[in-house]
Write an enzyme that holds these catalytic residues in place. Structure first.
Site, PDB file in Angstrom:
ATOM      1  N   ASN A 187      26.686  13.001  76.554  1.00  0.00           N
ATOM      2  CA  ASN A 187      25.607  12.319  75.836  1.00  0.00           C
ATOM      3  C   ASN A 187      25.175  13.196  74.653  1.00  0.00           C
ATOM      4  O   ASN A 187      24.660  14.294  74.854  1.00  0.00           O
ATOM      5  CB  ASN A 187      24.448  12.102  76.819  1.00  0.00           C
ATOM      6  CG  ASN A 187      23.247  11.424  76.197  1.00  0.00           C
ATOM      7  OD1 ASN A 187      23.143  11.304  74.978  1.00  0.00           O
ATOM      8  ND2 ASN A 187      22.317  11.007  77.038  1.00  0.00           N
TER       9      ASN A 187
ATOM     10  N   HIS B  35      25.364   3.488  72.997  1.00  0.00           N
ATOM     11  CA  HIS B  35      25.002   4.879  73.251  1.00  0.00           C
ATOM     12  C   HIS B  35      25.643   5.282  74.581  1.00  0.00           C
ATOM     13  O   HIS B  35      25.617   4.524  75.547  1.00  0.00           O
ATOM     14  CB  HIS B  35      23.481   5.004  73.331  1.00  0.00           C
ATOM     15  CG  HIS B  35      23.053   6.327  73.872  1.00  0.00           C
ATOM     16  ND1 HIS B  35      23.511   7.504  73.344  1.00  0.00           N
ATOM     17  CD2 HIS B  35      22.240   6.666  74.928  1.00  0.00           C
ATOM     18  CE1 HIS B  35      22.990   8.517  74.028  1.00  0.00           C
ATOM     19  NE2 HIS B  35      22.224   8.030  74.989  1.00  0.00           N
TER      20      HIS B  35
ATOM     21  N   CYS C  85      18.025   8.880  71.213  1.00  0.00           N
ATOM     22  CA  CYS C  85      19.382   8.285  71.230  1.00  0.00           C
ATOM     23  C   CYS C  85      19.501   7.017  70.380  1.00  0.00           C
ATOM     24  O   CYS C  85      20.603   6.596  70.044  1.00  0.00           O
ATOM     25  CB  CYS C  85      19.785   7.970  72.656  1.00  0.00           C
ATOM     26  SG  CYS C  85      19.459   9.324  73.780  1.00  0.00           S
TER      27      CYS C  85
HETATM   28  O1  UT7 Z   1      20.321   9.262  76.782  1.00  0.00           O
HETATM   29  C1  UT7 Z   1      19.330   8.478  77.336  1.00  0.00           C
HETATM   30  C2  UT7 Z   1      18.591   9.118  78.421  1.00  0.00           C
HETATM   31  N1  UT7 Z   1      19.350   9.510  79.594  1.00  0.00           N
HETATM   32  C3  UT7 Z   1      19.756   8.640  80.525  1.00  0.00           C
HETATM   33  O2  UT7 Z   1      19.723   7.466  80.385  1.00  0.00           O
HETATM   34  C4  UT7 Z   1      20.224   9.186  81.842  1.00  0.00           C
HETATM   35  C5  UT7 Z   1      20.133   8.131  82.901  1.00  0.00           C
HETATM   36  N2  UT7 Z   1      20.330   8.634  84.217  1.00  0.00           N
HETATM   37  C6  UT7 Z   1      21.548   9.025  84.701  1.00  0.00           C
HETATM   38  O3  UT7 Z   1      22.533   8.996  84.020  1.00  0.00           O
HETATM   39  C7  UT7 Z   1      21.627   9.432  86.160  1.00  0.00           C
HETATM   40  O4  UT7 Z   1      20.383   9.179  86.787  1.00  0.00           O
HETATM   41  C8  UT7 Z   1      22.007  10.924  86.374  1.00  0.00           C
HETATM   42  C9  UT7 Z   1      23.470  11.135  86.030  1.00  0.00           C
HETATM   43  C10 UT7 Z   1      21.127  11.810  85.540  1.00  0.00           C
HETATM   44  C11 UT7 Z   1      21.831  11.294  87.846  1.00  0.00           C
HETATM   45  O5  UT7 Z   1      22.588  10.428  88.663  1.00  0.00           O
HETATM   46  P1  UT7 Z   1      21.921   9.742  89.940  1.00  0.00           P
HETATM   47  O6  UT7 Z   1      22.977   8.962  90.588  1.00  0.00           O
HETATM   48  O7  UT7 Z   1      20.711   8.984  89.436  1.00  0.00           O
HETATM   49  O8  UT7 Z   1      21.542  10.977  90.818  1.00  0.00           O
HETATM   50  P2  UT7 Z   1      20.092  11.450  91.302  1.00  0.00           P
HETATM   51  O9  UT7 Z   1      19.314  11.990  90.167  1.00  0.00           O
HETATM   52  O10 UT7 Z   1      19.482  10.349  92.129  1.00  0.00           O
HETATM   53  O11 UT7 Z   1      20.491  12.640  92.273  1.00  0.00           O
HETATM   54  C12 UT7 Z   1      21.296  12.412  93.421  1.00  0.00           C
HETATM   55  C13 UT7 Z   1      21.619  13.750  94.054  1.00  0.00           C
HETATM   56  C14 UT7 Z   1      20.399  14.666  94.211  1.00  0.00           C
HETATM   57  O12 UT7 Z   1      20.556  15.350  95.436  1.00  0.00           O
HETATM   58  P3  UT7 Z   1      19.698  14.947  96.714  1.00  0.00           P
HETATM   59  O13 UT7 Z   1      18.276  15.093  96.306  1.00  0.00           O
HETATM   60  O14 UT7 Z   1      20.072  13.510  97.003  1.00  0.00           O
HETATM   61  O15 UT7 Z   1      20.144  15.919  97.745  1.00  0.00           O
HETATM   62  C15 UT7 Z   1      20.551  15.641  93.082  1.00  0.00           C
HETATM   63  O16 UT7 Z   1      19.953  16.877  93.363  1.00  0.00           O
HETATM   64  O17 UT7 Z   1      22.540  14.472  93.220  1.00  0.00           O
HETATM   65  C16 UT7 Z   1      22.038  15.778  93.005  1.00  0.00           C
HETATM   66  N3  UT7 Z   1      22.496  16.250  91.699  1.00  0.00           N
HETATM   67  C17 UT7 Z   1      23.651  16.912  91.528  1.00  0.00           C
HETATM   68  N4  UT7 Z   1      24.607  17.305  92.383  1.00  0.00           N
HETATM   69  C18 UT7 Z   1      25.665  17.953  91.877  1.00  0.00           C
HETATM   70  C19 UT7 Z   1      21.899  16.082  90.502  1.00  0.00           C
HETATM   71  N5  UT7 Z   1      22.649  16.643  89.536  1.00  0.00           N
HETATM   72  C20 UT7 Z   1      23.735  17.165  90.155  1.00  0.00           C
HETATM   73  C21 UT7 Z   1      24.864  17.853  89.678  1.00  0.00           C
HETATM   74  N6  UT7 Z   1      25.808  18.223  90.585  1.00  0.00           N
HETATM   75  N7  UT7 Z   1      25.045  18.134  88.381  1.00  0.00           N
END
Ligand code: UT7
Length: 328
Positions: free
Chosen positions: A285, A255, A116
């Site tokens: 992204n 980004h 990125c």
């Molecule tokens: O480009 C540079 C590199 N990328 C980044 O910088 C990405 C940085 N990270 C993020 O943007 C966020 O961490 C995400 C958007 C990827 C995820 O958001 P989060 O608030 O950190 O969620 P999480 O990974 O902690 O997951 C929370 C819950 C999980 O369920 P449980 O285990 O709490 O039951 C996931 O399984 O949300 C669930 N989950 C979803 N639910 C519905 C993960 N993806 C989804 C989804 N729809 N698409």
């Protein structure tokens, strides 16, 4: 070699594939909801390139538009850099393919692979060549077809990414231009986001395909924690060296990884959210192409006026990061 010339942006262009994939569409593919994606990421839809449309095709379209904007022709270009993690193929470099598609001269052409942060690394490299007088005009293109390295059965990642390209033509300017550059990397955190297979460590095999190792693997929550600090620190480094304060910056063009990351970066920098350019809602992204497309949109949408100081700020896989302050 000492810097002797001011280097600025002479023209910009972008290309986004026509196909829109909305959150509602994704609800039919994986166990997710529009509500989850919107509140957790800020993304509403993303663009998906056609099957017959490779990264070099999108890069070439963006480059042609940037050249037109700069009122230059491919023959005027002395250097071509493509920032991408989704090259058409391992080699030849996508930049060489673009050189051919544009009908440019036999000038140096190479790819930069820093995920990125690629657009900012590309601008920084091109700037050095022009400032030193080695070359006059450089084309820096950031282009990605992330849809080809996305696991469409993994809801943790497939809702995040999109395809697109942005380009800038750089050349000598009388005043302003790129004022400061800050780049960095931390290979120790490379595990947080990667595409494991297809290289010399895990060559492509039946097993690597079955194990889905040719797709992006990401520890999102861990990356999230680092992202805010890395982006805010990089911004600080780039402004500090000029003696500038956050309020001297007209617009931050970051980004676009996650709306919550960007709001947190704004807070950490002491900036109101309206000073951060956002388009994540429309495109998701796009890795290196994200900050490039945001830059082009901010210029074309009149968010930046001549004389304004702008901060480009990115972080990504590697981990890598980069910030540039430029006077438009
Ligand atoms: O480009 C540079 C590199 N990328 C980044 O910088 C990405 C940085 N990270 C993020 O943007 C966020 O961490 C995400 C958007 C990827 C995820 O958001 P989060 O608030 O950190 O969620 P999480 O990974 O902690 O997951 C929370 C819950 C999980 O369920 P449980 O285990 O709490 O039951 C996931 O399984 O949300 C669930 N989950 C979803 N639910 C519905 C993960 N993806 C989804 C989804 N729809 N698409």
């Amino acid at each position: 070699m000492c810097d002797t010339k001011k280097v600025g942006i002479l023209g910009v262009g972008m290309y986004l594939p026509e196909k829109r994939l909305t959150n509602k569409d994704l609800e039919k593919i994986v166990d997710t909801t529009d509500e989850w994606i919107t509140t957790r990421t800020g993304i509403k839809e993303r663009r998906i390139a056609r099957e017959d449309e490779a990264t070099s095709d999108m890069a070439t379209m963006a480059a042609k538009r940037a050249l037109e904007d700069a009122k230059l022709t491919p023959a005027d270009i002395d250097l071509i850099i493509v920032a991408t993690i989704t090259p058409d193929m391992f080699f030849p470099a996508t930049a060489c393919i673009v050189q051919d598609k544009l009908g440019a001269r036999q000038v140096p052409a190479f790819d930069v692979s820093v995920a990125c942060s690629g657009f900012i690394y590309g601008l920084a490299i091109a700037k050095q060549f022009i400032a030193s007088g080695t070359y006059k005009h450089a084309l820096v293109i950031a282009a990605e077809k992330l849809s080809t390295i996305t696991d469409w059965s993994d809801r943790n990642t497939c809702v995040l990414f999109g395809d697109g390209a942005g380009a800038a033509v750089l050349g000598p300017v009388e005043k302003g231009g790129i004022l400061s550059v800050h780049l960095g990397a931390n290979g120790k955190q490379g595990e947080l986001i990667k595409l494991p297979a297809g290289g010399s460590r895990i060559p492509a095999s039946k097993k690597s395909v079955e194990d889905k190792l040719h797709f992006i693997k990401m520890n999102g929550s861990e990356l999230f924690k680092h992202a805010v600090k890395i982006m805010a620190d990089a911004a600080l480094e780039a402004t500090k060296s000029l003696g500038l304060k956050a309020e001297d910056i007209k617009l931050v063009i970051p980004h676009q990884a996650n709306l919550r990351i960007l709001n947190a970066v704004a807070k950490r920098m002491g900036l109101t959210e309206d000073k951060i350019y956002l388009n994540i809602e429309k495109y998701g992204n796009m890795s290196a192409a994200s900050s490039a497309v945001a830059f082009v949109e901010a210029i074309k949408g009149g968010r930046i006026k001549r004389g304004d100081k702008v901060l480009l700020d990115a972080f990504g896989g590697g981990l890598t990061w980069g910030a540039i302050v430029l006077e438009w």
